[in-house]
Enzyme design. Structure first.
Site, PDB file in Angstrom:
ATOM      1  N   ARG A  83       0.845  -1.201   0.000  1.00 21.32           N
ATOM      2  CA  ARG A  83       0.000   0.000   0.000  1.00 21.32           C
ATOM      3  C   ARG A  83       0.877   1.247   0.000  1.00 21.32           C
ATOM      4  O   ARG A  83       0.670   2.172   0.754  1.00 21.32           O
ATOM      5  CB  ARG A  83      -0.978   0.017   1.177  1.00 21.32           C
ATOM      6  CG  ARG A  83      -2.191  -0.855   0.908  1.00 21.32           C
ATOM      7  CD  ARG A  83      -3.314  -0.574   1.876  1.00 21.32           C
ATOM      8  NE  ARG A  83      -3.779  -1.809   2.434  1.00 21.32           N
ATOM      9  CZ  ARG A  83      -3.992  -2.025   3.720  1.00 21.32           C
ATOM     10  NH1 ARG A  83      -3.823  -1.057   4.592  1.00 21.32           N
ATOM     11  NH2 ARG A  83      -4.410  -3.181   4.126  1.00 21.32           N
ATOM     12  N   ARG A 139      -3.617   6.653   1.080  1.00 20.20           N
ATOM     13  CA  ARG A 139      -4.270   7.832   1.641  1.00 20.20           C
ATOM     14  C   ARG A 139      -3.343   8.762   2.396  1.00 20.20           C
ATOM     15  O   ARG A 139      -3.697   9.893   2.670  1.00 20.20           O
ATOM     16  CB  ARG A 139      -5.400   7.395   2.573  1.00 20.20           C
ATOM     17  CG  ARG A 139      -6.625   7.005   1.806  1.00 20.20           C
ATOM     18  CD  ARG A 139      -7.670   6.423   2.709  1.00 20.20           C
ATOM     19  NE  ARG A 139      -7.305   5.071   3.106  1.00 20.20           N
ATOM     20  CZ  ARG A 139      -8.141   4.214   3.667  1.00 20.20           C
ATOM     21  NH1 ARG A 139      -9.367   4.585   3.921  1.00 20.20           N
ATOM     22  NH2 ARG A 139      -7.751   3.010   3.995  1.00 20.20           N
ATOM     23  N   ARG A 143      -7.677  11.601  -5.352  1.00 14.94           N
ATOM     24  CA  ARG A 143      -8.879  10.942  -4.810  1.00 14.94           C
ATOM     25  C   ARG A 143      -9.996  11.927  -4.465  1.00 14.94           C
ATOM     26  O   ARG A 143     -11.159  11.538  -4.420  1.00 14.94           O
ATOM     27  CB  ARG A 143      -8.512  10.110  -3.586  1.00 14.94           C
ATOM     28  CG  ARG A 143      -7.971   8.736  -3.908  1.00 14.94           C
ATOM     29  CD  ARG A 143      -9.049   7.745  -4.352  1.00 14.94           C
ATOM     30  NE  ARG A 143      -9.665   7.106  -3.189  1.00 14.94           N
ATOM     31  CZ  ARG A 143     -10.891   7.345  -2.791  1.00 14.94           C
ATOM     32  NH1 ARG A 143     -11.654   8.200  -3.439  1.00 14.94           N
ATOM     33  NH2 ARG A 143     -11.370   6.731  -1.732  1.00 14.94           N
ATOM     34  N   ASP A 154      -6.905  -2.827  -7.381  1.00 19.05           N
ATOM     35  CA  ASP A 154      -7.319  -3.434  -6.115  1.00 19.05           C
ATOM     36  C   ASP A 154      -7.596  -4.914  -6.351  1.00 19.05           C
ATOM     37  O   ASP A 154      -7.970  -5.310  -7.455  1.00 19.05           O
ATOM     38  CB  ASP A 154      -8.571  -2.750  -5.554  1.00 19.05           C
ATOM     39  CG  ASP A 154      -8.840  -3.208  -4.125  1.00 19.05           C
ATOM     40  OD1 ASP A 154      -8.079  -2.829  -3.231  1.00 19.05           O
ATOM     41  OD2 ASP A 154      -9.802  -3.983  -3.913  1.00 19.05           O
ATOM     42  N   TYR A 193     -14.168 -12.430   0.433  1.00 22.89           N
ATOM     43  CA  TYR A 193     -15.006 -11.238   0.221  1.00 22.89           C
ATOM     44  C   TYR A 193     -16.296 -11.603  -0.511  1.00 22.89           C
ATOM     45  O   TYR A 193     -17.374 -11.116  -0.196  1.00 22.89           O
ATOM     46  CB  TYR A 193     -14.243 -10.178  -0.577  1.00 22.89           C
ATOM     47  CG  TYR A 193     -13.232  -9.424   0.248  1.00 22.89           C
ATOM     48  CD1 TYR A 193     -13.622  -8.373   1.066  1.00 22.89           C
ATOM     49  CD2 TYR A 193     -11.886  -9.763   0.223  1.00 22.89           C
ATOM     50  CE1 TYR A 193     -12.700  -7.682   1.838  1.00 22.89           C
ATOM     51  CE2 TYR A 193     -10.951  -9.075   0.986  1.00 22.89           C
ATOM     52  CZ  TYR A 193     -11.370  -8.034   1.794  1.00 22.89           C
ATOM     53  OH  TYR A 193     -10.464  -7.354   2.564  1.00 22.89           O
TER      54      TYR A 193
END
Ligand code: CP3
Length: 348
Positions: free
Chosen positions: A28, A32, A41, A77, A154
Site C-alpha cells: 500500500r 491515503r 482521490r 485493487d 469477500y
C-alpha cells in the site's frame, strides 16, 4: 518495449542473487497518507481512479518518485475482478469493500458468468502499459491479484470479516460449491496475472491476506491446490511473490503452494521464518507498519532489526509486514526507505 536493467536490485533479489543494497518497496505504498494521492482521490472515487489508466499509472509513477523505492506496484485493487462477475462491488467509506450479492450456494457459484479479464477489466492492463512507459525502466513494475481464498472470502462474506464463518461453512459443508468457486477464481486469476505480464509487469504478487484464519490442515486441503494452480500457470518466467498475514503456522504450506518470494508479516522473526522456508525461496518483509507512526529514530531501529534478521543473505526484499496505515506521515516512509538503503549498503 525497453525493460528494466537486469542488474536492478529488486529483480535480482527475487532470484536470490546478491545486490549492492537491500531493495525496498512498501505494501500500500500508494495510499491515503500521500498528499498527491489525496488530491487525485478528492476528484474521483477509488473505482473511478482504477478505471482511469492515465490517473492510475500517474499515481503509480509519482509514488516511486516521492518515496525512492526500488519497485513500483500498479494502482488497482484485489477485488476489481469481482465487478464483471456482477455481484455488486462497492467501496464504502469507513466500512471497506462490500459485495451486494454474496455467493453462498452451489447454484450461485454455477450462475457466475464466465469472464475474460481483457473484457472485464481492460483498464488494469492499460494501467500496466502506461505505468511501464512512465517508469521508463527506472524500476521494475509489480502487477498483482488477490489469491483465490482471499477473494473468495469477500465474495462469500459480502463484507470485511474477522471470523470468516460463511467462508468456512461453505468450505466444509458444500465441498462441490467450494471447489467450483475456487477453481473458477484460480483460472480467472491466472489469466488476469498473465494478462498483466503480457502488458509489461516485471513481477507479480499474489495477496492471500486472510489465510491466517485457517489451520495448516485446512489450508493444505481447501486452499493450497488452487493457489498452486495459479502460480504454476504464471507465464514468462517472471518472479511470483506469495504474501499472507498471520502465517506463522502456515509458512511451509505456503512455500509448498509456490512462489519465488514468500512475503512475511511482522509477527514472525524474519531470520527464523527464512530458516523454516529453506534456501529455495527469497523472502519479503517484514517491518510492523505501526512503527511508521513513531519517530525516525525508532524507524531506524526497526529497520536495523529486520536487516539483522536477514543477515545479508541474498534474496531479501525489504517491505512492511502489511499495508501502510492511512495515518502514517509520508516523510516517515521516505525515512524508512533511506534507512534501508543506507544501512544495507554499509553492511555489504
Ligand atoms: O499497494 C498499493 O499501493 C497498490 C494498490 C493496492 C490497493 N489495494 C489500492 C487500494 C493494493 C496492492 C491493494 C491490495 C488489497 N486490496 C488487498 C491486499 C493487501 C492487504 O492489505 O492485505 C486487500 C485485502 C484489498 C481489499 C481492500 N481494498 C481493502 C481492505 C480496502 C480498504 C477499505 C477502506 O476503506 O479502508 C480497499 C480499498 C483500497 N484499495 C484503498 C487503496 C489505496 C483505500 C484507499 C482509498 O479509498 O483511496
Amino acid at each position: 518495449m525497453s525493460g528494466p536493467a537486469p542488474s536492478q536490485p529488486f529483480l535480482r533479489a527475487c532470484r536470490r542473487e546478491p545486490t549492492a543494497y537491500t531493495p525496498v518497496w512498501a505494501m500500500r505504498q500508494i495510499g491515503r497518507y500521500l498528499p498527491e494521492y489525496q488530491a487525485v482521490r478528492s476528484r474521483m472515487s477509488l473505482l473511478d481512479l482504477c478505471k482511469t489508466p492515465e490517473a492510475a499509472a500517474g499515481v503509480t509513477v509519482r509514488t516511486v518518485e516521492v518515496l525512492g523505492v526500488d519497485a513500483a506496484i500498479i494502482f488497482a485493487d484485489i477485488l476489481l475482478l469481482l465487478e464483471p462477475l456482477g455481484v455488486g462491488l462497492s467501496y464504502v467509506k469507513g466500512e471497506g469493500p462490500l459485495i451486494a450479492r454474496p455467493v453462498r450456494t452451489l447454484e450461485q457459484v454455477r450462475r457466475l458468468p464466465d469472464v475474460d479479464p481483457a473484457e472485464g477489466v481492460p483498464f488494469v492492463f492499460e494501467t500496466v502499459r502506461l505505468a511501464r512507459q512512465g517508469l521508463d525502466g527506472r524500476v521494475p513494475l509489480i502487477g498483482f491479484a488477490g489469491a483465490p481464498f482471499t477473494v473468495a472470502s469477500y465474495l462469500v462474506e459480502g463484507q470485511p470479516s474477522r471470523a470468516f464463518l460463511e467462508t468456512k461453512r461453505l468450505m466444509r459443508a458444500e465441498p462441490e460449491a467450494w471447489d467450483g468457486l475456487m477453481s473458477r477464481l484460480a483460472a480467472l486469476t491466472a489469466r488476469y496475472l498473465n494478462g498483466q505480464i503480457a502488458a509489461g509487469a516485471d513481477a507479480v504478487q499474489l495477496f492471500d491476506s486472510w489465510i491466517g484464519c485457517l489451520s495448516p490442515a485446512d489450508y493444505r486441503r481447501y486452499v493450497l491446490p488452487y493457489t498452486r494452480r495459479v502460480i504454476t500457470s504464471i507465464t514468462g518466467g517472471v518472479p511470483v511473490i506469495h504474501f499472507g498475514v498471520g502465517t506463522a503456522g502456515l509458512l511451509e504450506a505456503m512455500r509448498d503452494a509456490g512462489g519465488d518470494v514468500i512475503g512475511l508479516d511482522w509477527r514472525v522473526d524474519l531470520g527464523q521464518a527464512w530458516d523454516r522456508l529453506g534456501g529455495g525461496v527469497a523472502v519479503q518483509g517484514n517491518l510492523d507498519p505501526v512503527l511508521l507512526l513513531s519517530s525516525p529514530e525508532e524507524i531506524r531501529r526497526g529497520v536495523r532489526g529486520v536487516l539483522d534478521a536477514a543477515a545479508g543473505r541474498p534474496g531479501h526484499i525489504f517491505n512492511l509486514g502489511h499495508g501502510i496505515l492511512p495515518e502514517t506521515p509520508w516523510r516517515h516512509v521516505v525515512a524508512m526507505v533511506e534507512a534501508v538503503h543506507e544501512m544495507s549498503a554499509a553492511r555489504g
